[in-house]
Design an enzyme around this catalytic site. Structure first.
Site, PDB file in Angstrom:
ATOM      1  N   GLU A  36       1.017  -1.108  -0.025  1.00 10.83           N
ATOM      2  CA  GLU A  36       0.200   0.019  -0.103  1.00 10.83           C
ATOM      3  C   GLU A  36       0.757   1.246  -0.109  1.00 10.83           C
ATOM      4  O   GLU A  36       1.661   1.314   0.663  1.00 10.83           O
ATOM      5  CB  GLU A  36      -0.728  -0.028   1.158  1.00 10.83           C
ATOM      6  CG  GLU A  36      -2.321   0.275   1.031  1.00 10.83           C
ATOM      7  CD  GLU A  36      -3.163  -0.429   0.094  1.00 10.83           C
ATOM      8  OE1 GLU A  36      -3.102  -0.235  -1.189  1.00 10.83           O
ATOM      9  OE2 GLU A  36      -3.646  -1.438   0.510  1.00 10.83           O
ATOM     10  N   ASP A  39       2.739   2.383  -5.040  1.00 11.81           N
ATOM     11  CA  ASP A  39       3.027   2.225  -6.591  1.00 11.81           C
ATOM     12  C   ASP A  39       3.413   3.795  -6.911  1.00 11.81           C
ATOM     13  O   ASP A  39       4.072   3.737  -8.055  1.00 11.81           O
ATOM     14  CB  ASP A  39       1.471   2.069  -7.029  1.00 11.81           C
ATOM     15  CG  ASP A  39       0.117   3.049  -6.629  1.00 11.81           C
ATOM     16  OD1 ASP A  39       0.569   3.771  -5.622  1.00 11.81           O
ATOM     17  OD2 ASP A  39      -0.805   2.906  -7.094  1.00 11.81           O
ATOM     18  N   SER A  70     -26.013   6.629 -15.993  1.00  8.18           N
ATOM     19  CA  SER A  70     -25.731   5.841 -14.829  1.00  8.18           C
ATOM     20  C   SER A  70     -26.912   5.238 -14.052  1.00  8.18           C
ATOM     21  O   SER A  70     -27.784   6.040 -13.684  1.00  8.18           O
ATOM     22  CB  SER A  70     -24.854   6.251 -13.821  1.00  8.18           C
ATOM     23  OG  SER A  70     -24.714   5.280 -12.691  1.00  8.18           O
ATOM     24  N   ALA A 126     -15.598   3.327  -0.893  1.00  8.12           N
ATOM     25  CA  ALA A 126     -15.067   2.196   0.077  1.00  8.12           C
ATOM     26  C   ALA A 126     -13.605   1.775  -0.027  1.00  8.12           C
ATOM     27  O   ALA A 126     -13.463   0.777   0.637  1.00  8.12           O
ATOM     28  CB  ALA A 126     -16.246   1.103  -0.215  1.00  8.12           C
ATOM     29  N   GLY A 127     -12.916   2.412  -0.942  1.00 10.26           N
ATOM     30  CA  GLY A 127     -11.544   1.977  -1.042  1.00 10.26           C
ATOM     31  C   GLY A 127     -11.331   0.762  -2.063  1.00 10.26           C
ATOM     32  O   GLY A 127     -10.259   0.029  -1.756  1.00 10.26           O
ATOM     33  N   SER A 129     -12.001   0.778  -5.436  1.00 13.52           N
ATOM     34  CA  SER A 129     -11.528   1.295  -6.775  1.00 13.52           C
ATOM     35  C   SER A 129     -12.823   1.446  -7.745  1.00 13.52           C
ATOM     36  O   SER A 129     -12.680   0.816  -8.909  1.00 13.52           O
ATOM     37  CB  SER A 129     -10.427   0.619  -7.353  1.00 13.52           C
ATOM     38  OG  SER A 129      -9.292   0.705  -6.670  1.00 13.52           O
ATOM     39  N   GLU A 163      -7.614   9.979 -14.388  1.00 12.05           N
ATOM     40  CA  GLU A 163      -7.991  10.327 -12.902  1.00 12.05           C
ATOM     41  C   GLU A 163      -6.988  11.332 -12.499  1.00 12.05           C
ATOM     42  O   GLU A 163      -7.502  12.184 -11.758  1.00 12.05           O
ATOM     43  CB  GLU A 163      -7.557   8.998 -12.131  1.00 12.05           C
ATOM     44  CG  GLU A 163      -8.031   9.361 -10.796  1.00 12.05           C
ATOM     45  CD  GLU A 163      -8.970   8.191  -9.899  1.00 12.05           C
ATOM     46  OE1 GLU A 163      -9.307   7.282 -10.822  1.00 12.05           O
ATOM     47  OE2 GLU A 163      -9.198   8.292  -8.998  1.00 12.05           O
ATOM     48  N   ASP A 175      -4.631   0.580  -9.190  1.00  5.04           N
ATOM     49  CA  ASP A 175      -6.080   0.328  -9.269  1.00  5.04           C
ATOM     50  C   ASP A 175      -6.328  -0.039 -10.781  1.00  5.04           C
ATOM     51  O   ASP A 175      -6.958  -0.892 -10.848  1.00  5.04           O
ATOM     52  CB  ASP A 175      -6.769   1.505  -8.695  1.00  5.04           C
ATOM     53  CG  ASP A 175      -6.624   1.921  -7.159  1.00  5.04           C
ATOM     54  OD1 ASP A 175      -5.707   1.137  -6.557  1.00  5.04           O
ATOM     55  OD2 ASP A 175      -7.033   2.883  -6.917  1.00  5.04           O
ATOM     56  N   TYR A 227      -3.522  12.708   0.584  1.00  8.88           N
ATOM     57  CA  TYR A 227      -2.972  11.591  -0.219  1.00  8.88           C
ATOM     58  C   TYR A 227      -1.855  12.284  -1.010  1.00  8.88           C
ATOM     59  O   TYR A 227      -0.629  11.755  -0.925  1.00  8.88           O
ATOM     60  CB  TYR A 227      -3.889  11.066  -1.092  1.00  8.88           C
ATOM     61  CG  TYR A 227      -3.278   9.858  -2.019  1.00  8.88           C
ATOM     62  CD1 TYR A 227      -3.368   8.563  -1.677  1.00  8.88           C
ATOM     63  CD2 TYR A 227      -2.848  10.243  -3.386  1.00  8.88           C
ATOM     64  CE1 TYR A 227      -2.904   7.744  -2.499  1.00  8.88           C
ATOM     65  CE2 TYR A 227      -2.310   9.468  -4.303  1.00  8.88           C
ATOM     66  CZ  TYR A 227      -2.377   8.192  -3.757  1.00  8.88           C
ATOM     67  OH  TYR A 227      -1.985   7.219  -4.806  1.00  8.88           O
TER      68      TYR A 227
HETATM   69  C1  GLA Z   1      -5.267   4.493  -4.029  1.00 17.17           C
HETATM   70  C2  GLA Z   1      -4.695   4.798  -5.321  1.00 17.17           C
HETATM   71  C3  GLA Z   1      -3.678   3.949  -5.536  1.00 17.17           C
HETATM   72  C4  GLA Z   1      -2.590   3.418  -4.454  1.00 17.17           C
HETATM   73  C5  GLA Z   1      -3.522   3.244  -3.073  1.00 17.17           C
HETATM   74  C6  GLA Z   1      -2.358   3.191  -2.005  1.00 17.17           C
HETATM   75  O1  GLA Z   1      -6.016   3.474  -3.874  1.00 17.17           O
HETATM   76  O2  GLA Z   1      -5.753   5.127  -6.104  1.00 17.17           O
HETATM   77  O3  GLA Z   1      -2.867   4.510  -6.868  1.00 17.17           O
HETATM   78  O4  GLA Z   1      -1.690   4.607  -4.043  1.00 17.17           O
HETATM   79  O5  GLA Z   1      -4.346   4.234  -2.962  1.00 17.17           O
HETATM   80  O6  GLA Z   1      -1.692   1.951  -2.164  1.00 17.17           O
END
Ligand code: GLA
Length: 385
Positions: A36, A39, A70, A126-127, A129, A163, A175, A227
């Site tokens: 995590e 990337d 949508s 929700a993390g 993607s 993005e 992602d 971030y």
């Molecule tokens: C988000 C970003 C990814 C990555 C993660 C952390 O999901 O979109 O590119 O940096 O956070 O690992």
């Protein structure tokens, strides 16, 4: 992806746009097993695709219009002129598909308009993607409809550019690579520098295991600055160490490097370097046929994200703690953090008890109820009808 989901999206398209789509494409959300915030440091990650996906029915248009609808939206159809697409001009969910079309044109590719109807089962915020899934579904659909012949990594780069530059989220490439390149029954060993990937067999059920996703329902927003600040800190540290990226700092040189850095950068660098090593250890354990041995690495990774990288929150920490106390072999937050989801590796027989324990712990702490899903390693982006 079930035939029923594809038929529903086809039917939705007919209702909204009239007539049949040229095809239906799906691109999944993901969980990251380990690796995590590595990337954007050119490092390693080990994501896997979820069964939950963005499903998109698309028909090419010849008049340069992009018409977006949508099933999860406000019922309205957004109409944009492809030639007028520009960063900052598009709001809400439509930034992602519009951004992909814009990014393809930025590459000099001769793409035009389309009618699109989206139905996504990836929970938003929700993390998991959901935005990458949508971008990648558009990218694979356009690749085929406009005969672009782009490779998986090229499609992922286009989606990431959409993005970053169009939606204004400074994410890395994990992602999008996961959504495009994952295959069923495997995790994806990703080198974020070369974009080389290796499919790592992940037979959880064969080993009596399940991977739970505990969505804390604390919604995060990667565009909110935290971030970007972490990313900038990592880049500053690499610069101070005279390295192209933190990926280039070997674990053995970490102690010597840390004493050369300002105090605020020390924990960031420690996380990134130890996390890259955890990815390699995880891949070795999977190759050795002992997926249950991922457990301690997950929990160790969470501690690093909580104490060094500081991207966890009370809800993710409690979900990890409660899951492990109830019999999970290991657990960690997954994705960017600041809320979102936790994954927990559990013996199949304990899955229900772990889900219940986390739900009870949330209730006792006065947090809203988490959603519990199961992560099954699934296929990447593809045409489904
Ligand atoms: C988000 C970003 C990814 C990555 C993660 C952390 O999901 O979109 O590119 O940096 O956070 O690992």
């Amino acid at each position: 992806m079930t035939p029923a989901a594809s038929a529903a999206v086809h039917e939705g398209f007919r209702r909204i746009h009239g007539g049949d789509p040229d095809g239906v494409w799906a691109a999944p959300g993901r969980v990251n097993l380990i690796g995590e915030h590595t990337d954007y440091n050119d490092g390693f990650a080990l994501p896997m695709a979820l069964p939950q996906a963005a499903v998109l029915a698309v028909r090419r248009r010849t008049d340069g219009l992009l018409r977006l609808h949508s099933a999860q939206g406000d019922g309205l159809t957004t109409e944009l002129r492809v030639a007028d697409l520009a960063p900052g001009r598009t709001a809400g969910w439509t930034r992602y598909p519009a951004g992909v079309v814009w990014a393809l044109r930025e590459r000099g590719l001769p793409v035009g308009g389309a009618d699109l109807h989206l139905d996504s089962s990836v929970p938003t915020g929700a993390g998991l993607s959901s935005s990458a899934a949508l971008e990648c579904a558009v990218a694979v659909a356009y690749d085929e409809l406009y005969g672009l012949g782009l490779s998986g990594p090229e499609l992922a780069r286009v989606a990431q550019h959409a993005e970053n530059a169009y939606a204004g989220v400074p994410c890395g490439v994990m992602d999008q690579m996961a959504s495009v390149c994952c295959t069923g029954g495997h995790a994806l060993h990703l080198d974020s520098r070369s974009l080389e990937v290796r499919q790592v067999p992940l037979d959880l059920t064969g080993h009596g295991l399940r991977l739970l996703v505990l969505d804390t329902r604390v919604r995060h927003d990667l565009a909110d600055g935290a971030y970007a600040a972490l990313r900038a800190g990592c880049e500053r540290a690499a610069g101070l160490l005279g390295l192209p990226a933190l990926r280039d700092l070997p674990g053995a040189e970490l102690p010597a490097a840390l004493v050369r850095l300002p105090a605020d950068l020390v924990p960031l660098v420690r996380h990134v370097v130890t996390e890259n090593a955890r990815v390699e250890r995880a891949v070795e354990r999977l190759a050795a046929g002992v997926p249950e041995a991922l457990g301690p690495l997950l929990t160790e990774g969470h501690a690093s994200l909580r104490d060094d990288y500081r991207v966890s929150c009370a809800e993710t920490d409690l979900a990890v703690e409660a899951a492990v106390a109830a019999g999970a072999l290991g657990a960690r937050m997954t994705g960017g953090g600041f809320g979102g989801s936790v994954i927990a590796l559990v013996p199949a027989g304990e899955a229900a008890a772990v889900g219940r324990a986390v739900t009870d712990a949330f209730a006792a702490a006065g947090f809203g109820a988490p959603a519990v899903l199961e992560a099954v390693p699934s296929a990447g982006a593809r045409r489904i009808a």
